[in-house]
Scaffold this motif. Structure first.
Motif, mmCIF file in Angstrom:
data_model
loop_
_atom_site.group_PDB
_atom_site.id
_atom_site.type_symbol
_atom_site.label_atom_id
_atom_site.label_comp_id
_atom_site.label_asym_id
_atom_site.label_seq_id
_atom_site.Cartn_x
_atom_site.Cartn_y
_atom_site.Cartn_z
ATOM 1 N N GLU A 233 -116.579 -69.997 62.057
ATOM 2 C CA GLU A 233 -116.336 -70.869 63.200
ATOM 3 C C GLU A 233 -115.283 -71.887 62.795
ATOM 4 N N PHE A 234 -114.573 -72.429 63.774
ATOM 5 C CA PHE A 234 -113.562 -73.435 63.484
ATOM 6 C C PHE A 234 -114.003 -74.795 64.003
ATOM 7 N N GLU A 235 -113.716 -75.815 63.211
ATOM 8 C CA GLU A 235 -114.097 -77.180 63.533
ATOM 9 C C GLU A 235 -112.928 -77.924 64.183
ATOM 10 N N THR B 43 -113.940 -74.689 54.593
ATOM 11 C CA THR B 43 -112.670 -74.397 53.937
ATOM 12 C C THR B 43 -111.555 -74.774 54.900
ATOM 13 N N ASN B 44 -110.358 -74.954 54.388
ATOM 14 C CA ASN B 44 -109.251 -75.229 55.297
ATOM 15 C C ASN B 44 -107.977 -74.569 54.817
ATOM 16 N N ALA B 45 -107.071 -74.385 55.752
ATOM 17 C CA ALA B 45 -105.764 -73.800 55.463
ATOM 18 C C ALA B 45 -104.704 -74.576 56.225
ATOM 19 N N VAL B 46 -103.599 -74.845 55.557
ATOM 20 C CA VAL B 46 -102.442 -75.468 56.191
ATOM 21 C C VAL B 46 -101.402 -74.378 56.396
ATOM 22 N N LEU B 47 -101.000 -74.172 57.655
ATOM 23 C CA LEU B 47 -100.077 -73.096 57.994
ATOM 24 C C LEU B 47 -98.811 -73.657 58.620
ATOM 25 N N LYS B 48 -97.693 -73.040 58.280
ATOM 26 C CA LYS B 48 -96.410 -73.432 58.861
ATOM 27 C C LYS B 48 -96.351 -73.036 60.335
ATOM 28 N N THR B 49 -95.552 -73.761 61.095
ATOM 29 C CA THR B 49 -95.318 -73.390 62.483
ATOM 30 C C THR B 49 -94.763 -71.973 62.542
ATOM 31 N N ALA B 50 -95.299 -71.172 63.422
ATOM 32 C CA ALA B 50 -94.854 -69.786 63.532
ATOM 33 C C ALA B 50 -93.427 -69.720 64.062
#
Length: 255
Positions: A134-136, A170-177
């Protein structure tokens, strides 16, 4: 620690939704380790009594995740008129329950607390706990804080899941697509395959497995991750990428 209760009615929807009722515990400072053994304790009903059982899984291998997703075999077909009251309605069917059972059997999972054979429903429920995510929502800044000029070239996603029976984050930092990645995602979402149907002479449309491609797109966009003891498992990569790309697509197209 409280334990989950299996009622037998929970859906098993695969890698992007939590199945079942997880153990309610205080968030622990534990990192998710995809290569470690995991134990899930829950209660299951037999003849009016609840019994405590434990299901044990080994490392989550990417190849097993891909096989599980392919085995879910989602198909598009015509819905019955009694179901939708619409001649043009479409029904999505899958074999997620059987896929979960096959994963349990092939992954080398084991169980404790049973006098004999483990039921298929319990196997499917345990697999749902293993793959559930699930996402917070992110923390909201105070109204006094001004929005900074920088930081809009990446997004942070926070995932909640179970590891070894404990609720972890857990978390992830993602670049703008990029526009090309958005286009690839739209093509991926719209693809269907014509396959042999369940009736003679029938052709069905199958929704192709997407986890592998989504995981590859995650690898292209990821800046950093946190909350993992080692590698990010494939089903987490796919969930992060799906959530991020849907948000990016909505920001651009408005739908």
């Amino acid at each position: 620690m409280e334990i989950a209760e299996r009622t037998g009615e929970e859906p098993i929807d695969g890698i992007v939704e939590r199945s079942g009722v997880p153990a309610k515990v205080e968030p622990a400072e534990v990192n998710y380790d995809a290569d470690a053994e995991q134990r899930f304790k829950f209660q299951t009903e037999r003849s009016g009594r609840m019994y405590t059982v434990v299901h044990v899984f080994g490392p989550i291998l990417d190849e097993q995740v891909l096989e599980y997703e392919r085995a879910r075999n989602q198909r598009l077909g015509e819905a019955e008129y009694s179901e939708a009251d619409d001649d043009d309605a479409t029904a999505i069917t899958s074999t997620g329950f059987n896929a979960a059972i096959n994963f349990w059997n092939k992954s080398g999972a084991s169980a404790e607390g049973y006098a004999g054979k483990v039921s298929d429903r319990d196997k499917a429920f345990a697999v749902g706990l293993l793959f559930g995510t699930e996402f917070e929502s992110l923390h909201l800044a105070s109204e006094e804080d001004l929005c900074p000029e920088t930081g809009d070239d990446q997004s942070t996603l926070v995932m909640r899941c179970l590891f070894d029976g404990q609720e972890v984050y857990t978390n992830a930092v993602l670049k703008t697509a990029t526009p090309n990645q958005i286009e690839q995602f739209e093509n991926l979402q719209s693809r269907t395959l014509l396959v042999k149907g369940t009736k003679f002479g029938q052709r069905d449309q199958r929704i192709p497995a997407k986890a592998k491609r989504l995981a590859e797109m995650f690898d292209q966009m990821v800046v950093s991750t946190d909350g993992y003891a080692g590698r990010v498992p494939l089903h987490h990569k796919a969930a992060f990428a799906l959530r991020h790309l849907r948000s990016e697509q909505k920001a651009i197209t408005g739908n």
